[in-house]
Design an enzyme around this catalytic site. Structure first.
Site, mmCIF file in Angstrom:
data_model
loop_
_atom_site.group_PDB
_atom_site.id
_atom_site.type_symbol
_atom_site.label_atom_id
_atom_site.label_comp_id
_atom_site.label_asym_id
_atom_site.label_seq_id
_atom_site.Cartn_x
_atom_site.Cartn_y
_atom_site.Cartn_z
ATOM 1 C CG ASP A 1 -1.869 1.112 1.304
ATOM 2 O OD1 ASP A 1 -2.638 1.278 0.338
ATOM 3 O OD2 ASP A 1 -1.868 1.840 2.320
ATOM 4 C CD GLU A 11 -2.147 2.759 -3.381
ATOM 5 O OE1 GLU A 11 -3.179 3.426 -3.591
ATOM 6 O OE2 GLU A 11 -1.695 2.549 -2.239
ATOM 7 C CG ASP A 42 -8.043 3.460 -3.072
ATOM 8 O OD1 ASP A 42 -8.706 3.665 -2.048
ATOM 9 O OD2 ASP A 42 -6.894 2.979 -3.039
#
Length: 622
Positions: free
Chosen positions: A343, A372, A446
């Site tokens: 992340d 990410e 997201d």
């Protein structure tokens, strides 16, 4: 001097090999200015980003090509991974001349250079990319029973009705605390493995599964413990084992830049019996966080106080997450996971990512590490620092947000040439292994749901309107047609197709939490699901779609076509994203041709196919 026929790094007349190169590899550069310009000299001007070294190499005259004079040289790439920026300088015997660069000049007057990525050769796990990745937000996928929130970290409550909307209104303090749960579990995912295998899934990517006060679990409370709502460590091991029996791997979400303020490490509300950093400077976790001064002011992710930022350089933290024999990364790989997705990789130091890669591969020889990153990961600058993500020692690949951005732009009215240009930039900048390990997707936890984005005219202005929004029948019909094209592109483009749970079921929704509704079991849009399943299984069956190179056949207006070829197998994707029919002619030297999606057969005439594509129609020819 900026016209592409003088120098085009994507043309073999000007640069070989194409794109990124391995450390120490030779690269041939050729420039071709017009003879009428009178240039007698040409130099290759280089700057090595990480070492800070500049270099200028004069090219040798290499004869004439029509009305152009050629200059050429062979450059040996650095022996260590680098980001090399280059342009060319031309001059005449009298000293006059000019620079040739990519697009002009930067605001500081310096040339805009071309990029040469120099990387260390590395291998991506063979199992990754053989089929599709399926991303699951665990609380919302499948529950087998309603869990009891008593005695757990966080003031949780559970929706009795699986089909209710997630809570989105702020509480009396003006906060959205994400304390409403639906009770999806690991056992629930295990229960649906046969359905996932039938869809063509070969990898499950789980959003965070560790104990946490929130339904999204990005505010980790205890990395060493599965959240009780999701089950136990044994449930996790069972999921991984039964998934592997079906040819499916499981990768986990590693949230290592920050923890939760209610975590065992910070323990702001004293839930845990041990002493957290918020309770005493003598806590074993005190050096994990930056206080100034303790205890009221501390670094937090984007200033969100419930997400205290971790000092990744704290020795005990590095040992706990990465280095120790039973570190978090190693422990859960040994429990059955096959890799990690990091992340907010931008927030993690380069050395931290490298150590994570070492730990993954040391524990699991074919373990995977994905990051990410929302932009071009080959040249990303984060916090004023050029990042190293894909140079051989760091990530195997990244989440390919540029793919989603470029594809949506095209499908919603843009020119196909824009999509091609964006993707060719990535192909040129990324090491080939990383380009093919790109996690391509249409949506994630997201982003707004892909069907909503493609079908809606625009997002409603207020959150209340977005909460209750549903596509009209006409919008849903339009969105579904475009979604079929989007899925066709996703599954046939180089990289690893990744589906966010429920997109294949026709789920709608704007931003968080409307994109995190529960999976509509027994109420799926079966036509969309069947389309995804067909494409997912074609991807598994056809080597050209898994590993084949790409050759662009058309990128004009609303028409896009590209070919993937491998081991004598050819797959051609053709899309008309426009509202009017298009006619397109394709060389096809074989006797037969079939659209692998519809089963429709075509007959070539004199080695050519004349195709008429209706509005929003796509074909996969093989």
């Amino acid at each position: 001097m900026s016209e592409p026929f003088v120098f085009d790094p994507r043309c073999e007349l000007c640069k070989t090999p194409f794109g990124a190169v391995v450390c120490g590899q030779e690269v041939t550069f050729t420039c071709r200015p017009l003879s009428s310009e009178g240039f007698t000299h040409c130099a290759l001007v280089l700057y090595r980003e990480f070492s800070g070294k500049g270099q200028e190499i004069e090219l040798s005259p290499a004869g004439f090509l029509g009305d152009r004079v050629c200059f050429s040289t062979v450059f040996r790439a650095p022996e260590e991974p680098e980001l090399v920026w280059y342009h060319f300088r031309f001059w005449r015997d009298d000293g006059s001349g000019c620079d040739l660069d990519r697009t002009g000049y930067r605001s500081d007057g310096q040339p805009l250079s071309w990029q040469l990525t120099v990387y260390r050769k590395s291998q991506v796990p063979e199992w990754y990319g053989e089929g599709m990745v399926y991303q699951i937000f665990p609380d919302r996928f499948q529950r087998l029973s309603v869990p009891n929130p008593e005695g757990l970290v966080g003031n949780r409550w559970v929706h009795e009705n699986w089909d209710e909307a997630p809570t989105w209104r702020p509480d009396p303090d003006g906060e959205v605390r994400n304390r409403d749960f639906f009770g999806g579990s690991l056992a629930g995912i295990t229960d649906k493995l046969d359905e996932l295998a039938a869809l063509g899934v070969t990898t499950i990517y789980l959003n965070p599964i560790f104990e946490s006060a929130s339904n999204h679990r990005y505010n980790t409370a205890d990395y060493s413990k599965i959240d009780p709502f999701l089950g136990t460590e044994e449930d996790f091991k069972t999921l991984c084992a039964q998934a592997k029996e079906r040819g499916i791997r499981v990768i986990l979400d590693g949230v290592f830049n920050h923890t939760g303020s209610q975590s065992i490490y910070f323990n702001a509300d004293g839930f845990y019996p041990t002493v957290g950093a918020a309770q005493s400077p003598d806590s074993p976790y005190s050096d994990w966080f930056s206080f100034h001064p303790w205890p009221d002011d501390y670094d937090a992710w984007w200033g969100i106080r419930t997400l205290p930022a971790v000092r990744e350089d704290a020795a005990s933290y590095v040992d706990y997450i990465i280095g120790g024999k039973n570190s978090i990364i190693r422990r859960w790989l040994r429990a059955g996971a096959s890799g990690w997705r990091l992340d907010v990789a931008d927030e993690l130091p380069d050395w931290f990512i490298e150590k994570a890669r070492e730990a993954v591969e040391d524990t699991e020889a074919d373990g995977l590490l994905i990051g990410e990153v929302w932009e071009d990961a080959s040249n990303k600058i984060a916090y004023s620092q050029r990042r190293r993500y894909l140079l051989g020692n760091e990530l195997h690949g990244v989440m390919n947000y540029p793919f989603r951005t470029a594809l949506l732009t095209y499908l919603k009215g843009g020119d196909a040439a824009g999509f091609m240009e964006s993707m060719e930039t990535l192909r040129e900048n990324y090491p080939p292994e990383a380009f093919y390990a790109n996690m391509n997707f249409l949506g994630t936890h997201d982003t707004a749901r892909i069907l909503t984005v493609l079908g809606a005219d625009e997002a409603p202005a207020s959150k209340e309107e977005r909460a209750s929004f549903h596509l009209s029948p006409a919008q849903r019909e339009r969105g579904t047609a475009l979604l079929r094209l989007a899925a066709l592109t996703l599954f046939t483009f180089p990289g690893v197709p990744t589906v966010y749970y429920g997109d294949e079921a026709g789920m709608e929704g704007w931003e968080d939490p409307f994109n995190r509704r529960t999976y509509p079991w027994d109420r799926e849009n079966t036509a969309i699901r069947d389309h995804f399943a067909l494409l997912g299984n074609l991807r598994k069956q056809r080597s050209s779609l898994r590993r084949g190179g790409i050759r662009w056949l058309e990128a004009r207006g609303r028409l896009l076509a590209f070919a993937r070829e491998s081991a004598g197998e050819r797959s051609v994707t053709v899309l008309n994203a426009g509202d009017t029919a298009e006619t397109w002619t394709l060389d096809w030297p074989w006797e037969s041709c079939t659209d692998l999606v519809s089963g429709r057969a075509f007959t070539p005439v004199d080695g050519r196919l004349v195709l008429r594509l209706g509005p929003c129609e796509g074909l996969l020819l093989g």
